[in-house]
Design a protein around this motif. Structure first.
Motif, PDB file in Angstrom:
ATOM      1  N   TYR A  43       0.873  -1.117   0.148  1.00 47.49           N
ATOM      2  CA  TYR A  43      -0.005   0.128   0.048  1.00 47.49           C
ATOM      3  C   TYR A  43       0.907   1.270  -0.027  1.00 47.49           C
ATOM      4  O   TYR A  43       0.298   2.415  -0.442  1.00 47.49           O
ATOM      5  CB  TYR A  43      -0.936   0.029   1.075  1.00 47.49           C
ATOM      6  N   ARG A  44       2.089   1.533   0.550  1.00 48.11           N
ATOM      7  CA  ARG A  44       2.770   2.398   0.651  1.00 48.11           C
ATOM      8  C   ARG A  44       3.013   3.227  -0.559  1.00 48.11           C
ATOM      9  O   ARG A  44       2.606   4.438  -0.643  1.00 48.11           O
ATOM     10  CB  ARG A  44       4.072   2.233   1.428  1.00 48.11           C
ATOM     11  N   LEU A  77       2.390   2.150   6.586  1.00 52.94           N
ATOM     12  CA  LEU A  77       1.415   1.283   6.528  1.00 52.94           C
ATOM     13  C   LEU A  77       1.769   0.005   6.027  1.00 52.94           C
ATOM     14  O   LEU A  77       2.135  -0.142   4.716  1.00 52.94           O
ATOM     15  CB  LEU A  77       0.435   1.973   5.695  1.00 52.94           C
ATOM     16  N   LEU A  78       1.693  -1.393   6.663  1.00 53.32           N
ATOM     17  CA  LEU A  78       2.127  -2.363   6.399  1.00 53.32           C
ATOM     18  C   LEU A  78       1.226  -3.454   6.603  1.00 53.32           C
ATOM     19  O   LEU A  78       0.168  -3.242   7.694  1.00 53.32           O
ATOM     20  CB  LEU A  78       3.563  -2.900   7.062  1.00 53.32           C
ATOM     21  N   LEU A  79       0.973  -4.515   5.904  1.00 47.80           N
ATOM     22  CA  LEU A  79       0.017  -5.586   6.392  1.00 47.80           C
ATOM     23  C   LEU A  79       0.866  -6.945   6.632  1.00 47.80           C
ATOM     24  O   LEU A  79       1.912  -7.298   6.307  1.00 47.80           O
ATOM     25  CB  LEU A  79      -0.795  -5.896   4.894  1.00 47.80           C
ATOM     26  N   PHE A  80       0.182  -7.619   7.706  1.00 49.57           N
ATOM     27  CA  PHE A  80       0.945  -8.728   8.236  1.00 49.57           C
ATOM     28  C   PHE A  80       0.015  -9.827   8.150  1.00 49.57           C
ATOM     29  O   PHE A  80      -1.081  -9.660   8.571  1.00 49.57           O
ATOM     30  CB  PHE A  80       1.457  -8.599   9.549  1.00 49.57           C
ATOM     31  N   VAL A  81       0.558 -11.128   7.515  1.00 47.76           N
ATOM     32  CA  VAL A  81      -0.505 -12.087   7.495  1.00 47.76           C
ATOM     33  C   VAL A  81       0.188 -13.359   8.204  1.00 47.76           C
ATOM     34  O   VAL A  81       1.189 -13.646   7.566  1.00 47.76           O
ATOM     35  CB  VAL A  81      -0.852 -12.362   5.859  1.00 47.76           C
ATOM     36  N   ARG A  82      -0.588 -14.042   8.550  1.00 43.01           N
ATOM     37  CA  ARG A  82      -0.236 -15.305   9.395  1.00 43.01           C
ATOM     38  C   ARG A  82       0.145 -16.369   8.199  1.00 43.01           C
ATOM     39  O   ARG A  82      -0.177 -16.661   7.086  1.00 43.01           O
ATOM     40  CB  ARG A  82      -1.174 -15.876  10.231  1.00 43.01           C
ATOM     41  N   PRO A 137      -4.508 -12.715   0.592  1.00 47.38           N
ATOM     42  CA  PRO A 137      -5.357 -12.159  -0.313  1.00 47.38           C
ATOM     43  C   PRO A 137      -4.908 -11.841  -1.695  1.00 47.38           C
ATOM     44  O   PRO A 137      -3.630 -11.756  -1.710  1.00 47.38           O
ATOM     45  CB  PRO A 137      -5.623 -10.729   0.341  1.00 47.38           C
ATOM     46  N   ASP A 138      -5.799 -12.066  -2.664  1.00 44.07           N
ATOM     47  CA  ASP A 138      -5.445 -11.738  -4.031  1.00 44.07           C
ATOM     48  C   ASP A 138      -4.559 -10.564  -4.374  1.00 44.07           C
ATOM     49  O   ASP A 138      -4.952  -9.516  -3.816  1.00 44.07           O
ATOM     50  CB  ASP A 138      -6.532 -11.863  -4.923  1.00 44.07           C
ATOM     51  N   GLY A 139      -3.788 -10.614  -5.037  1.00 47.80           N
ATOM     52  CA  GLY A 139      -2.682  -9.503  -5.305  1.00 47.80           C
ATOM     53  C   GLY A 139      -1.684  -9.069  -4.404  1.00 47.80           C
ATOM     54  O   GLY A 139      -0.863  -8.234  -4.259  1.00 47.80           O
ATOM     55  N   ILE A 140      -1.656  -9.648  -3.021  1.00 48.38           N
ATOM     56  CA  ILE A 140      -0.923  -9.131  -2.202  1.00 48.38           C
ATOM     57  C   ILE A 140       0.538 -10.337  -2.227  1.00 48.38           C
ATOM     58  O   ILE A 140       1.400  -9.435  -1.704  1.00 48.38           O
ATOM     59  CB  ILE A 140      -1.557  -9.465  -0.837  1.00 48.38           C
ATOM     60  N   ALA A 141       0.547 -11.318  -2.480  1.00 50.66           N
ATOM     61  CA  ALA A 141       1.358 -12.104  -2.688  1.00 50.66           C
ATOM     62  C   ALA A 141       2.922 -11.641  -3.160  1.00 50.66           C
ATOM     63  O   ALA A 141       3.961 -11.727  -2.592  1.00 50.66           O
ATOM     64  CB  ALA A 141       1.407 -13.344  -3.200  1.00 50.66           C
TER      65      ALA A 141
END
Length: 277
Positions: A191-192, A209-214, A220-224
């Protein structure tokens, strides 16, 4: 979303309990004054929240969202407008008496320096520009609690030198990524860059702003493609937004002018006669 983003210098290191408590009280009062009757500030923050929620929901649509340090609920309201129907906001009692963006029955008033109560599991947990207001000892346990709340955590926190009121534990982005990694959450940076291209976006969100996924969970699609490998975190994650850097430069130049007006002279470190020579 409680960071006011003013250019007031603030300490970047943890302080004693008495000073920390005073800083928290001063910051709370500043926030109350900022929002009380100031529609322009509300419109501005609602716009930031809508942009962040829009970027997030391009990739997935959480139905239940908990926001730790939610302020008046701008981010939760934005997520509610995008399909989330179980919203929980947690913040200290400074919000009492102020009009909120979500119903009062969605709020839990709680001292964020103390462990969170059992809030159940959620599709998304958020904590936006809050951790820097809490003591250094609280950081690791806060991250542990966020990762217990959800497999997906949206997180941002002020970096050293960012400026702002009541900042007592400013850390580089890679520090927080390391704590999340200890609890099995991988770091993603989707997102940054997008937020930085928005001229009206608060620079601290575009910076932090960061995203953390277990690990092992559904990404989520497009995040990888935006995953940050742990060994690269110290090189990739630390970032200073140019608007904040320029603001700090202006403050520095103003301080030098004050010294000169008082008949004093600033000698940079390393210069002849400076502190490093």
């Amino acid at each position: 979303m409680t960071d006011e983003g003013r250019e007031t210098p603030a300490p970047d290191a943890p302080r004693g309990d008495a000073l920390h408590g005073a800083a928290a009280r001063d910051a709370a009062e500043a926030y109350r004054r900022m929002f009380d009757g100031h529609d322009r500030e509300r419109v501005r923050r609602a716009g930031w929240a809508a942009a962040i929620a829009g970027a997030l929901t391009d990739h997935f649509r959480p139905r239940s969202v908990v926001d730790i340090g939610c302020g008046l609920g701008f981010f939760l309201a934005a997520m509610g407008g995008r399909g989330a129907d179980r919203l929980t906001g947690v913040d200290a009692d400074w919000v009492e008496g102020l009009p909120t963006e979500i119903p009062r029955d969605r709020y839990l008033l709680h001292d964020l320096e103390t462990p969170l109560p059992d809030l159940g599991r959620h599709d998304l947990a958020a904590c936006l520009e809050v951790a820097e207001h809490l003591g250094a000892a609280r950081g690791p346990s806060l991250v542990a609690e966020l990762t217990a709340l959800s497999d997906v955590v949206l997180f941002s926190a002020a970096i050293p030198g960012q400026g702002g009121r009541g900042h007592v534990n400013c850390r580089w982005q890679s520090y927080w990524a390391g704590l999340f990694a200890e609890h099995g959450h991988a770091c993603y940076d989707p997102y940054r860059r997008r937020l930085a291209a928005m001229p009206d976006m608060a620079p601290w969100f575009a910076q932090n702003l960061l995203l953390f996924v277990r690990e092992g969970g559904a990404v989520p699609d497009g995040i990888a493609p935006h995953r940050i490998a742990p060994q690269a975190a110290d090189m990739v994650l630390p970032l200073v937004h140019t608007r904040l850097l320029r603001a700090r430069e202006r403050r520095f130049r103003a301080a030098v002018r004050q010294l000169e007006a008082a008949g004093l002279r600033f000698v940079p470190p390393g210069a002849a006669g400076g502190p490093d020579t």
